[in-house]
Scaffold this active site. Structure first.
Site, PDB file in Angstrom:
ATOM      1  N   HIS A 123      -0.792  -7.130   6.927  1.00 33.75           N
ATOM      2  CA  HIS A 123       0.486  -6.578   7.385  1.00 33.75           C
ATOM      3  C   HIS A 123       0.931  -7.420   8.582  1.00 33.75           C
ATOM      4  CE1 HIS A 123      -1.276  -2.761   5.774  1.00 33.75           C
ATOM      5  NE2 HIS A 123      -0.027  -2.474   5.480  1.00 33.75           N
ATOM      6  N   GLU A 145       3.673  -0.695  -4.375  1.00 34.00           N
ATOM      7  CA  GLU A 145       2.379   0.009  -4.445  1.00 34.00           C
ATOM      8  C   GLU A 145       2.616   1.526  -4.414  1.00 34.00           C
ATOM      9  OE1 GLU A 145      -0.569  -1.407  -1.668  1.00 34.00           O
ATOM     10  OE2 GLU A 145      -1.509   0.561  -1.576  1.00 34.00           O
ATOM     11  N   GLU A 188      -3.308   1.076  -6.548  1.00 35.77           N
ATOM     12  CA  GLU A 188      -4.490   1.398  -5.748  1.00 35.77           C
ATOM     13  C   GLU A 188      -5.141   2.637  -6.372  1.00 35.77           C
ATOM     14  OE1 GLU A 188      -4.292   1.037  -1.488  1.00 35.77           O
ATOM     15  OE2 GLU A 188      -5.545   2.809  -1.239  1.00 35.77           O
ATOM     16  N   HIS A 203      -5.085   5.914  -4.592  1.00 37.06           N
ATOM     17  CA  HIS A 203      -3.798   6.614  -4.627  1.00 37.06           C
ATOM     18  C   HIS A 203      -3.617   7.290  -5.986  1.00 37.06           C
ATOM     19  CE1 HIS A 203      -2.043   3.513  -1.509  1.00 37.06           C
ATOM     20  NE2 HIS A 203      -2.996   4.269  -1.004  1.00 37.06           N
ATOM     21  N   ASP A 222      -5.306  -2.824  -5.576  1.00 39.91           N
ATOM     22  CA  ASP A 222      -5.958  -2.599  -4.286  1.00 39.91           C
ATOM     23  C   ASP A 222      -7.254  -1.869  -4.593  1.00 39.91           C
ATOM     24  OD1 ASP A 222      -4.293  -3.852  -2.572  1.00 39.91           O
ATOM     25  OD2 ASP A 222      -3.584  -2.064  -1.532  1.00 39.91           O
ATOM     26  N   ASP A 224      -6.762  10.188   1.595  1.00 37.24           N
ATOM     27  CA  ASP A 224      -6.958   8.776   1.314  1.00 37.24           C
ATOM     28  C   ASP A 224      -8.126   8.230   2.141  1.00 37.24           C
ATOM     29  OD1 ASP A 224      -6.417   6.237   0.518  1.00 37.24           O
ATOM     30  OD2 ASP A 224      -4.531   6.014   1.614  1.00 37.24           O
ATOM     31  N   ASP A 278     -10.021   5.387   1.375  1.00 37.84           N
ATOM     32  CA  ASP A 278     -10.154   3.924   1.323  1.00 37.84           C
ATOM     33  C   ASP A 278     -11.608   3.454   1.384  1.00 37.84           C
ATOM     34  OD1 ASP A 278      -7.448   3.314   1.067  1.00 37.84           O
ATOM     35  OD2 ASP A 278      -7.099   3.306   3.226  1.00 37.84           O
TER      36      ASP A 278
END
Ligand code: XUL
Ligand code: CO
Length: 453
Positions: free
Chosen positions: A118, A249, A285, A288, A313, A324, A326
């Site tokens: 990012h 995404e 992802e 998600h 992802d 979430d 991750d």
């Protein structure tokens, strides 16, 4: 960080040859390594050709900068647990450069060819957009140099359009045109940086593009603004000759209660409705996807079948939680199902498998950064090997062909081609009568899959 340690860290900013990960060498491929030898690949052998491509080409692994180099282990209940010796915690340019150097040593020792970032994680935000952009120019100059030196490419970059308070009501879907314009100016720079670094894709994750309440939200206006925003991105991309694939995404919720890009099919519908589907693909992802109430591989398969799977992802959530997390993907069966879809569409390029994943808050050692990525890469290498065997074995393909064989001839062929009418179907039923029961054989399919995993 103590003051001598801070001084040491500051010095490292300007020195190219400092070693940040002392004691960890380039990760080797050791297929016979034992269970506690975790700093090696036991399954991922990048140059090995399998099903017509090298493993590196099938998998196109990528490390994300935001979790791996900006994650500090914060959660809503407690402060940072993760400190890195090269990071003095400041928002200075020196710190940003040192971090970047550490990242490239990590990528290079891991043997990964791609990274993602990012904008705001890479370079500090300045007093105004011009200063912020100058910071980005300086840091991306160094990124370009390090990418060339280490032979590492940019899978994609993206803009952080969600962390700054100005974006609290969204970016492209903000009810205030001033904020929408700010977001557009930011993405303009993002595309320029993408071009400068040869990004193979550019991602839009709809950070706060959604709503907390329908009562204060004009959804049709917001979605139309989002589509117009994407059209501006397409126009600017073409104007500057940025070659990367644009990706959206999906995510169903978090941070907003309802995110517009809910899941793959919602995004496909949005893109088709607004005439944008030729310009965008989807970055799925799985974490998600599960939040949307689907199985792990669901959106990968759906996007792929509609010709819209651009990248993945690669992470996972905890299905027992509703948020979430991750996590690094460590489930071989899930990886097999993703790789099956990737092989069936003959690869994921120019996308890849980007580890949008963070080590747990409690995994505080430098070694954990390596172990997490190695473990996930080996999981996907095993998934690739298993999916190749499943596909080359051909049993499941034959079972599916048989299941749909009634569409080969007669009324079935007419339905499949879109040539049948209701009257013809009625005639057919008058002659053929009640269909006979045919087993769906789910358990047999599951056994066939398990044979290879
Ligand atoms: C957030 C998320 C993002 C995107 C990039 O859930 O996945 O990190 O991948 O903005
Ligand atoms: Co992501």
């Amino acid at each position: 960080m103590s003051s001598p340690a801070r001084k040491r860290a500051k010095k490292q900013a300007d020195v190219d040859e400092v070693e940040f990960f002392k004691g960890i060498s380039k990760v080797p491929y050791k297929p016979d390594a034992g269970p506690s030898d975790v700093l090696c690949y036991k399954h991922y052998n990048p140059a090995e050709v399998i099903h017509g491509k090298t493993m590196a080409d099938w998998l196109r692994f990528s490390v994300c900068y935001w979790h791996t180099f900006r994650g500090v282990g914060l959660d809503p209940f407690g402060g940072p647990t993760i400190t890195r010796h090269w990071d003095d915690g400041s928002e200075s340019i020196e710190n940003a450069k040192r971090r970047l150097r550490a990242a490239f040593e990590f990528l290079s020792k891991l043997g990964v060819k791609y990274w993602t970032f990012h904008d705001r994680d890479l370079a500090p935000e300045g007093a105004d957009l011009e200063e912020t952009n100058r910071n980005l120019d300086e840091i991306t100059d160094l990124a370009k140099e390090l990418m060339e030196k280490h032979g590492i490419k940019l899978l994609w970059n993206t803009c952080n359009l969600f962390a700054h308070p100005r974006f609290m009501n969204g970016a492209a879907t903000n009810p205030d045109a001033h904020v929408v314009a700010y977001a557009a100016a930011q993405v303009k720079k993002g595309l320029e940086i993408g071009k400068k670094l040869g990004a193979e894709n550019f991602v839009f994750w709809g950070g706060r593009e959604g709503f907390q309440s329908l009562l204060n939200t004009d959804v049709l206006a917001e979605l139309t603004h989002a589509a117009n925003f994407f059209k501006m991105a397409v126009d600017y991309k073409e104007k500057i000759g940025f070659q990367g694939q644009l990706l959206i995404e999906p995510k169903p919720k978090e941070p907003t209660r309802h995110q517009y890009d809910y899941d793959a099919m919602t995004v496909v519908g949005f893109l088709k409705h607004f005439g944008l589907s030729d310009h965008f693909k989807i970055n799925v992802e799985p974490n998600h996807t599960m939040l949307a109430g689907h199985s792990y591989e669901h959106d990968v398969v759906m996007a792929s079948k509609f010709g819209m799977l651009g990248s993945v992802d690669s992470n996972t959530g905890s299905p027992d939680l509703g948020w979430d997390t991750d996590q690094f993907p460590m489930d071989v069966k899930n990886a097999t199902l993703v790789m099956k879809a990737v092989i069936e569409q003959d690869g994921i390029a120019p996308g890849g498998l980007n580890f949008d994943a963070k080590v747990r808050r409690e995994s505080t050692c430098l070694e954990d950064m390596f172990i997490a990525h190695i473990g996930a890469m080996d999981t996907f290498a095993r998934g690739l090997r298993a999916a190749v065997k499943l596909i080359e074995g051909g049993v499941m393909k034959m079972m599916i062909a048989d299941r749909y064989s009634s569409f080969k001839n007669g009324i079935g062929a007419k339905i499949a081609k879109g040539n049948a009418t209701f009257e013809e179907c009625e005639e057919y039923i008058k002659k053929a009568g009640e269909p006979k029961q045919i087993s769906g054989q789910q358990e047999k399919y599951e056994c066939v899959l398990n044979h290879y995993v």
